[in-house]
Design a protein around this motif. Structure first.
Motif, short mmCIF file in Angstrom:
data_model
loop_
_atom_site.label_atom_id
_atom_site.label_comp_id
_atom_site.label_asym_id
_atom_site.label_seq_id
_atom_site.Cartn_x
_atom_site.Cartn_y
_atom_site.Cartn_z
N ILE A 187 31.12 -56.62 29.07
CA ILE A 187 31.69 -57.20 27.84
C ILE A 187 33.12 -56.71 27.67
CG2 ILE A 187 31.52 -57.23 25.31
CD1 ILE A 187 29.41 -58.92 26.68
N SER A 188 33.99 -57.66 27.33
CA SER A 188 35.39 -57.36 27.08
C SER A 188 35.85 -58.13 25.85
CB SER A 188 36.24 -57.76 28.30
OG SER A 188 36.23 -59.18 28.42
N ALA A 189 37.10 -57.92 25.48
CA ALA A 189 37.67 -58.67 24.35
C ALA A 189 37.63 -60.17 24.62
CB ALA A 189 39.09 -58.20 24.07
N HIS A 190 37.71 -60.57 25.88
CA HIS A 190 37.63 -61.99 26.25
C HIS A 190 36.29 -62.58 25.80
CE1 HIS A 190 37.96 -65.68 28.57
NE2 HIS A 190 36.76 -65.41 29.05
N ASN A 191 35.19 -61.87 26.06
CA ASN A 191 33.86 -62.34 25.65
C ASN A 191 33.77 -62.44 24.13
OD1 ASN A 191 33.41 -60.41 28.18
ND2 ASN A 191 32.01 -62.13 28.32
N VAL A 192 34.32 -61.43 23.44
CA VAL A 192 34.27 -61.42 21.98
C VAL A 192 35.04 -62.61 21.42
CG1 VAL A 192 34.87 -60.11 19.90
CG2 VAL A 192 33.94 -58.93 21.90
N ARG A 193 36.23 -62.89 21.98
CA ARG A 193 37.01 -64.06 21.54
C ARG A 193 36.23 -65.36 21.78
NH1 ARG A 193 40.82 -61.94 24.65
NH2 ARG A 193 42.18 -60.46 23.62
N ALA A 194 35.55 -65.48 22.91
CA ALA A 194 34.77 -66.69 23.22
C ALA A 194 33.66 -66.89 22.20
CB ALA A 194 34.20 -66.61 24.63
N ILE A 195 32.99 -65.81 21.81
CA ILE A 195 31.92 -65.91 20.81
C ILE A 195 32.48 -66.28 19.44
CG2 ILE A 195 30.20 -64.54 19.54
CD1 ILE A 195 29.65 -63.11 22.25
N LYS A 203 34.02 -47.75 18.10
CA LYS A 203 34.04 -49.20 18.02
C LYS A 203 35.44 -49.70 18.33
CE LYS A 203 30.33 -48.93 14.77
NZ LYS A 203 29.91 -48.95 13.43
N ARG A 204 35.53 -50.95 18.74
CA ARG A 204 36.82 -51.55 19.07
C ARG A 204 37.16 -52.61 18.04
NH1 ARG A 204 34.93 -51.84 25.19
NH2 ARG A 204 35.43 -49.70 25.71
N THR A 205 38.45 -52.82 17.86
CA THR A 205 38.89 -53.86 16.93
C THR A 205 39.58 -54.97 17.70
OG1 THR A 205 40.97 -52.73 16.48
CG2 THR A 205 39.15 -52.27 14.99
N LEU A 206 39.54 -56.15 17.12
CA LEU A 206 40.16 -57.33 17.70
C LEU A 206 40.65 -58.20 16.55
CD1 LEU A 206 40.47 -59.26 20.29
CD2 LEU A 206 38.36 -60.28 19.47
N ILE A 207 41.88 -58.67 16.65
CA ILE A 207 42.39 -59.61 15.66
C ILE A 207 42.28 -61.00 16.27
CG2 ILE A 207 44.39 -60.35 14.32
CD1 ILE A 207 45.29 -57.38 14.35
N PHE A 208 41.55 -61.88 15.60
CA PHE A 208 41.31 -63.24 16.07
C PHE A 208 41.60 -64.19 14.93
CE2 PHE A 208 38.48 -66.89 16.83
CZ PHE A 208 38.90 -67.24 18.12
N LYS A 209 42.55 -65.09 15.14
CA LYS A 209 42.95 -66.07 14.12
C LYS A 209 43.32 -65.38 12.80
CE LYS A 209 41.56 -69.73 16.63
NZ LYS A 209 42.32 -70.81 17.10
N GLY A 210 43.98 -64.21 12.90
CA GLY A 210 44.46 -63.51 11.72
C GLY A 210 43.43 -62.65 11.00
N ILE A 211 42.21 -62.57 11.52
CA ILE A 211 41.15 -61.78 10.90
C ILE A 211 40.80 -60.63 11.85
CG2 ILE A 211 38.78 -61.78 10.03
CD1 ILE A 211 39.18 -64.78 9.42
N THR A 212 40.61 -59.44 11.30
CA THR A 212 40.25 -58.28 12.10
C THR A 212 38.73 -58.18 12.21
OG1 THR A 212 42.24 -57.12 11.39
CG2 THR A 212 40.47 -55.77 12.31
N TYR A 213 38.27 -58.02 13.44
CA TYR A 213 36.85 -57.87 13.74
C TYR A 213 36.63 -56.53 14.42
CZ TYR A 213 36.56 -62.84 12.79
OH TYR A 213 36.65 -64.07 12.19
N VAL A 214 35.46 -55.97 14.21
CA VAL A 214 35.05 -54.73 14.86
C VAL A 214 33.89 -55.09 15.78
CG1 VAL A 214 34.14 -52.41 14.50
CG2 VAL A 214 35.75 -53.38 12.86
N TRP A 215 33.92 -54.59 17.02
CA TRP A 215 32.83 -54.89 17.95
C TRP A 215 32.47 -53.67 18.78
CZ3 TRP A 215 33.50 -54.94 23.36
CH2 TRP A 215 34.81 -54.90 23.81
N PHE A 216 31.20 -53.64 19.20
CA PHE A 216 30.71 -52.57 20.06
C PHE A 216 29.44 -53.04 20.76
CE2 PHE A 216 28.65 -52.09 16.00
CZ PHE A 216 27.34 -51.74 16.29
N VAL A 217 29.09 -52.35 21.83
CA VAL A 217 27.86 -52.63 22.56
C VAL A 217 26.93 -51.45 22.34
CG1 VAL A 217 26.81 -53.03 24.82
CG2 VAL A 217 29.05 -54.04 24.28
#
Length: 104
Positions: free
Chosen positions: A81-89, A7-21
């Protein structure tokens, strides 16, 4: 805590999210979760190719929105799907939850 293998992680607005397809026989599903699992979203990949259908996102767990299926706008170029898509969602989610009015 979410197991992070594959799985991949992304920090968005100070919160850590985990995402995968996850690929199934019928479709590929993007899953986005906050580390504490207070937010869980699901998005079917490649909805951009569904003509005349508004893309949809499933809110499975949330403190701000009622779980269910919501129209997602604007549509994403979601063939890949990329981190860009995850940020948009995640940005869509924040806008939706900010627009909520108290029921009082």
């Amino acid at each position: 805590m979410i197991a992070k293998k594959g799985k991949r992680t992304l920090i968005f607005k100070g919160i850590t999210y985990v995402w995968f397809v996850k690929k199934t026989n019928e479709a590929a599903l993007l899953s986005i979760s906050s580390e504490d699992k207070k937010l869980i979203l699901s998005y079917r990949v490649d909805q951009i190719n569904d003509e005349y259908i508004h893309p949809k996102i499933s809110v499975l767990q949330s403190e701000k929105l009622i779980p269910g299926v919501y129209f997602f706008f604007p549509p994403l170029a979601d063939e890949g799907i990329s981190a860009h898509n995850v940020r948009a969602i995640l940005n869509w989610y924040l806008i939706q939850s900010a627009d909520l009015k108290p029921l009082v």
